[in-house]
Design a protein around this motif. Structure first.
Motif, PDB file in Angstrom:
ATOM      1  N   TYR A 233     -17.660  38.402  14.867  1.00  0.00           N
ATOM      2  CA  TYR A 233     -16.622  38.882  14.192  1.00  0.00           C
ATOM      3  C   TYR A 233     -17.336  39.985  13.478  1.00  0.00           C
ATOM      4  CZ  TYR A 233     -13.460  38.304  10.085  1.00  0.00           C
ATOM      5  OH  TYR A 233     -12.298  38.874   9.266  1.00  0.00           O
ATOM      6  N   PRO A 234     -16.597  41.042  13.410  1.00  0.00           N
ATOM      7  CA  PRO A 234     -16.943  42.342  13.078  1.00  0.00           C
ATOM      8  C   PRO A 234     -17.612  42.474  11.722  1.00  0.00           C
ATOM      9  CG  PRO A 234     -15.229  42.781  14.421  1.00  0.00           C
ATOM     10  CD  PRO A 234     -15.112  41.500  14.410  1.00  0.00           C
TER      11      PRO A 234
ATOM     12  N   PRO B   5      -5.861  36.989   8.963  1.00  0.00           N
ATOM     13  CA  PRO B   5      -5.290  35.884   9.874  1.00  0.00           C
ATOM     14  C   PRO B   5      -5.300  36.255  11.239  1.00  0.00           C
ATOM     15  CG  PRO B   5      -3.460  36.789   8.317  1.00  0.00           C
ATOM     16  CD  PRO B   5      -4.958  37.424   7.692  1.00  0.00           C
ATOM     17  N   ALA B   6      -4.898  37.558  11.578  1.00  0.00           N
ATOM     18  CA  ALA B   6      -4.958  37.889  12.736  1.00  0.00           C
ATOM     19  C   ALA B   6      -6.332  38.014  13.480  1.00  0.00           C
ATOM     20  CB  ALA B   6      -4.038  39.299  13.058  1.00  0.00           C
ATOM     21  N   GLY B   7      -7.092  38.548  12.802  1.00  0.00           N
ATOM     22  CA  GLY B   7      -8.531  38.573  13.199  1.00  0.00           C
ATOM     23  C   GLY B   7      -9.299  37.276  13.621  1.00  0.00           C
ATOM     24  N   ILE B   8      -8.946  36.364  12.716  1.00  0.00           N
ATOM     25  CA  ILE B   8      -9.780  34.989  13.139  1.00  0.00           C
ATOM     26  C   ILE B   8      -8.996  34.135  13.786  1.00  0.00           C
ATOM     27  CG2 ILE B   8     -10.873  35.514  10.974  1.00  0.00           C
ATOM     28  CD1 ILE B   8      -9.567  33.065   9.743  1.00  0.00           C
ATOM     29  N   THR B   9      -7.615  34.320  13.999  1.00  0.00           N
ATOM     30  CA  THR B   9      -7.048  33.365  15.000  1.00  0.00           C
ATOM     31  C   THR B   9      -6.819  33.826  16.478  1.00  0.00           C
ATOM     32  OG1 THR B   9      -4.795  34.062  14.357  1.00  0.00           O
ATOM     33  CG2 THR B   9      -5.658  32.400  12.952  1.00  0.00           C
ATOM     34  N   GLY B  10      -7.022  34.903  16.727  1.00  0.00           N
ATOM     35  CA  GLY B  10      -6.889  35.570  18.266  1.00  0.00           C
ATOM     36  C   GLY B  10      -8.321  35.688  18.651  1.00  0.00           C
TER      37      GLY B  10
ATOM     38  N   ALA C  88     -10.915  33.509   4.031  1.00  0.00           N
ATOM     39  CA  ALA C  88     -10.916  34.027   5.604  1.00  0.00           C
ATOM     40  C   ALA C  88      -9.624  34.073   6.084  1.00  0.00           C
ATOM     41  CB  ALA C  88     -11.831  33.217   6.217  1.00  0.00           C
ATOM     42  N   PHE C  89      -8.793  33.076   5.907  1.00  0.00           N
ATOM     43  CA  PHE C  89      -7.329  33.013   6.290  1.00  0.00           C
ATOM     44  C   PHE C  89      -6.694  33.969   5.648  1.00  0.00           C
ATOM     45  CE2 PHE C  89      -8.845  29.167   8.550  1.00  0.00           C
ATOM     46  CZ  PHE C  89      -8.329  29.090   9.924  1.00  0.00           C
ATOM     47  N   ASP C  90      -6.671  34.136   4.515  1.00  0.00           N
ATOM     48  CA  ASP C  90      -5.919  35.061   3.695  1.00  0.00           C
ATOM     49  C   ASP C  90      -6.141  36.458   4.030  1.00  0.00           C
ATOM     50  OD1 ASP C  90      -4.391  33.068   2.167  1.00  0.00           O
ATOM     51  OD2 ASP C  90      -5.990  32.814   0.568  1.00  0.00           O
ATOM     52  N   ALA C  91      -7.532  36.811   4.187  1.00  0.00           N
ATOM     53  CA  ALA C  91      -7.802  38.299   4.379  1.00  0.00           C
ATOM     54  C   ALA C  91      -7.386  38.671   5.838  1.00  0.00           C
ATOM     55  CB  ALA C  91      -9.341  38.392   4.083  1.00  0.00           C
TER      56      ALA C  91
ATOM     57  N   TYR D 267     -17.731  33.382  27.549  1.00  0.00           N
ATOM     58  CA  TYR D 267     -16.712  32.819  26.739  1.00  0.00           C
ATOM     59  C   TYR D 267     -15.851  33.846  26.067  1.00  0.00           C
ATOM     60  CZ  TYR D 267     -20.423  33.920  23.009  1.00  0.00           C
ATOM     61  OH  TYR D 267     -21.344  34.349  22.326  1.00  0.00           O
ATOM     62  N   ILE D 268     -15.820  35.010  26.477  1.00  0.00           N
ATOM     63  CA  ILE D 268     -14.859  36.147  25.832  1.00  0.00           C
ATOM     64  C   ILE D 268     -15.278  36.348  24.369  1.00  0.00           C
ATOM     65  CG2 ILE D 268     -12.506  36.664  25.457  1.00  0.00           C
ATOM     66  CD1 ILE D 268     -11.468  35.022  27.559  1.00  0.00           C
ATOM     67  N   SER D 269     -15.559  35.360  23.648  1.00  0.00           N
ATOM     68  CA  SER D 269     -15.898  35.582  22.339  1.00  0.00           C
ATOM     69  C   SER D 269     -16.275  34.407  21.556  1.00  0.00           C
ATOM     70  CB  SER D 269     -14.625  36.271  21.356  1.00  0.00           C
ATOM     71  OG  SER D 269     -14.150  35.155  20.945  1.00  0.00           O
ATOM     72  N   PRO D 270     -17.400  34.441  20.734  1.00  0.00           N
ATOM     73  CA  PRO D 270     -17.513  33.113  20.023  1.00  0.00           C
ATOM     74  C   PRO D 270     -16.478  32.767  19.040  1.00  0.00           C
ATOM     75  CG  PRO D 270     -18.824  34.898  19.161  1.00  0.00           C
ATOM     76  CD  PRO D 270     -18.089  35.444  20.230  1.00  0.00           C
ATOM     77  N   GLY D 271     -16.770  31.653  18.171  1.00  0.00           N
ATOM     78  CA  GLY D 271     -15.857  31.031  17.354  1.00  0.00           C
ATOM     79  C   GLY D 271     -15.647  32.145  16.266  1.00  0.00           C
ATOM     80  N   MET D 272     -14.331  32.861  16.192  1.00  0.00           N
ATOM     81  CA  MET D 272     -14.129  33.407  15.048  1.00  0.00           C
ATOM     82  C   MET D 272     -13.751  32.930  13.754  1.00  0.00           C
ATOM     83  SD  MET D 272     -14.111  36.881  16.272  1.00  0.00           S
ATOM     84  CE  MET D 272     -15.605  36.287  17.174  1.00  0.00           C
ATOM     85  N   VAL D 273     -13.292  31.667  13.825  1.00  0.00           N
ATOM     86  CA  VAL D 273     -13.048  31.180  12.600  1.00  0.00           C
ATOM     87  C   VAL D 273     -14.179  30.900  11.879  1.00  0.00           C
ATOM     88  CG1 VAL D 273     -11.760  29.013  11.668  1.00  0.00           C
ATOM     89  CG2 VAL D 273     -10.816  30.174  13.540  1.00  0.00           C
ATOM     90  N   ALA D 274     -15.182  30.252  12.461  1.00  0.00           N
ATOM     91  CA  ALA D 274     -16.500  29.687  11.846  1.00  0.00           C
ATOM     92  C   ALA D 274     -17.062  30.931  11.368  1.00  0.00           C
ATOM     93  CB  ALA D 274     -17.313  29.219  12.758  1.00  0.00           C
TER      94      ALA D 274
END
Length: 364
Positions: free
Chosen positions: A48-49, A36-41, A31-34, A237-244
């Motif tokens: 998560y789309p 990183p910008a999408g899940i840390t912002g 997830a972090f490799d694919a 909450y603006i958005s739920p947890g993108m990392v999870a």
């Protein structure tokens, strides 16, 4: 009694030995490799789309019909807050999930509980209730391996519910987090898949198929409803947890989720069978319906055993259980919910022996 000696039939969560830790660690790296910008912002309130699309494809619906949330309980809360106003009639199963009751009571709902049978909610009883003039805004139904009763809603009852919803103009809330955890029998179609009128809003979760800690659930419903709830979620909450959600997405697209479902279903099937056998041996006058999947078994004890006395007696003997009365507006004084998801087979017989000893101690 030390923590090591305690046997818990109380918590509906999988034991660590059946959680795919290695698969989750690998999914997190991908997830972090694919992306990183999408899940840390910040993300969007719809989730998560890529995971949103995966869920839409799973259910055969448009992406605009899906909202991904922080667990399915939050999905429930969003729907209740959006649809229900104080005084609105709501149908629930009797018994039903305790937090559902709590949420609906906090909304000020007028709750109508309809009896559960071994094949699900009594649709004839519901029909008679509706004939009296009760007009529910929503009917909350857990169709597969119901929490707490463990029963599965028969196909003909799914169809009957859809017909009643169409006739009396209410929403069916199909709360379905356990559907994939089947260890006996054949899967039944969801009411969402059978619905031709937009009467069904469906919720599910990755808690039972991946692990509770990811806190990822979702709603599927009419696009306009989902859009309205998404606006409310943005304000919350603006958005739920993108990392999870990104980790869950990688876990799903890799196929690891299929292996995880097989592991969990096999283990829980063994545990459910062991629990049924232990109950028949050690507490032979208890009544229960053996589940075909899920986490829970509901037992009815003799009338001379009250659970308000039994639960503390069981705790003293190192086994924890949940009172049936927690899952009902009224009643349940002689019932317990037993969760077999977090206990290993070798703990089950000893846990039921302790429970049987507590039953003997508190009989009137």
């Amino acid at each position: 009694m030390t923590a090591e000696q305690l046997i818990s039939f109380a918590r509906g969560a999988p034991s660590l030995d059946i959680v795919d830790i290695d698969g989750l660690k690998a999914a997190a790296g991908r997830a972090f490799d694919a992306d990183p910008a999408g899940i840390t912002g910040y993300g969007t309130s719809v989730g998560y789309p890529p995971l949103r699309k995966w869920i839409a494809d799973k259910h055969g619906v448009g992406v605009d019909q899906v909202l991904v949330t922080n667990g399915s309980l939050q999905a429930d809360a969003f729907l209740f807050a959006h649809l229900i106003r104080p005084g609105d009639a709501v149908v629930v199963e009797r018994p039903t999930y305790d937090r559902t009751l709590l949420n609906l009571q906090q909304q000020g709902s007028e709750i109508h509980a309809v009896t559960i049978q071994p094949d699900g909610i009594d649709t004839e009883e519901l029909g008679k209730l509706l004939e009296t003039g009760v007009r529910p805004k929503l009917a909350h139904i857990i169709p597969n391996f119901q929490n707490p009763a463990g029963v599965t809603l028969a196909l003909e009852k799914r169809q009957a519910l859809l017909e009643l919803a169409a006739e009396y103009d209410f929403t069916i809330f199909e709360d379905d987090p356990y559907a994939d955890i089947r260890f006996r029998g054949e899967p039944l179609p969801s009411m969402l898949s059978l619905d031709e009128r937009g009467s069904v809003v469906h919720a599910s979760s990755f808690t039972k198929t991946v692990c509770p800690g990811v806190r990822v659930g979702y709603l599927v419903g009419p696009a306009a409803l989902i859009a309205d709830i998404a606006k409310e979620a943005t304000n919350l909450y603006i958005s739920p947890g993108m990392v999870a959600q990104a980790i869950v997405h990688q876990f799903c697209v890799s196929g690891d989720i299929d292996r995880s479902i097989r592991t969990v279903s096999t283990a829980l099937g063994e545990r459910a069978a062991a629990l049924g056998s232990a109950l028949r041996e050690h507490i032979p006058d208890v009544r229960f319906t053996e589940p075909n999947g899920g986490y829970f078994l509901w037992i009815e004890l003799p009338q001379n055993v009250r659970v308000d006395r039994l639960v503390p007696a069981a705790t003293e003997r190192g086994v924890t259980v949940v009172k049936g009365s927690d899952f009902l507006v009224e009643g349940g004084q002689h019932a317990l919910r037993l969760a077999y998801s977090g206990v290993t087979v070798d703990q089950i017989d000893e846990g039921v022996r302790r429970l049987a000893d507590a039953v003997r101690a508190v009989r009137d």
